[in-house]
Enzyme design. Structure first.
Site, mmCIF file in Angstrom:
data_model
loop_
_atom_site.group_PDB
_atom_site.id
_atom_site.type_symbol
_atom_site.label_atom_id
_atom_site.label_comp_id
_atom_site.label_asym_id
_atom_site.label_seq_id
_atom_site.Cartn_x
_atom_site.Cartn_y
_atom_site.Cartn_z
ATOM 1 N N ARG A 14 0.713 -1.215 0.049
ATOM 2 C CA ARG A 14 -0.062 0.069 -0.076
ATOM 3 C C ARG A 14 0.683 1.313 0.046
ATOM 4 N NH1 ARG A 14 -2.882 -2.952 -2.273
ATOM 5 N NH2 ARG A 14 -4.650 -3.855 -1.158
ATOM 6 N N CYS A 15 0.229 2.220 -0.591
ATOM 7 C CA CYS A 15 1.102 3.700 -0.725
ATOM 8 C C CYS A 15 1.465 4.151 0.768
ATOM 9 C CB CYS A 15 -0.318 4.884 -0.993
ATOM 10 S SG CYS A 15 0.725 6.167 -1.288
ATOM 11 N N PRO A 16 2.882 4.523 0.719
ATOM 12 C CA PRO A 16 3.692 4.743 -0.427
ATOM 13 C C PRO A 16 4.715 3.677 -0.872
ATOM 14 C CG PRO A 16 4.742 5.517 1.530
ATOM 15 C CD PRO A 16 3.564 4.871 1.969
#
Length: 76
Positions: A14-16
């Site tokens: 998941r981001c980042p």
């Protein structure tokens, strides 16, 4: 000399994290080498094109209609 094909599986990240892993991988690559990125984080649909633009890499193709999303990048 034959170029190697690089497939980067970022499914589950998941981001980042996806952008961080892509950046680290591209730093080790030579100019004009290509990489196929597999991801399932919806934010990659926005982040990867911007990343390529700002870092001067090419986003050659993207398939974002179904998961996993696939992005073909060429190092600039």
């Amino acid at each position: 000399m034959e170029k190697k094909n690089i497939i980067l599986n970022l499914i589950g990240l998941r981001c980042p994290e996806p952008i961080m892993v892509i950046r680290k991988t591209l730093r080790k690559m030579k100019k004009n080498e290509k990489i196929l990125v597999l991801a399932d984080d919806p934010s990659t649909k926005r982040d990867i094109p911007y990343f390529c633009y700002f870092m001067e890499h090419q986003l050659l193709d993207r398939f974002i209609h179904v998961k996993p999303y696939r992005y073909l990048l060429k190092k600039g």
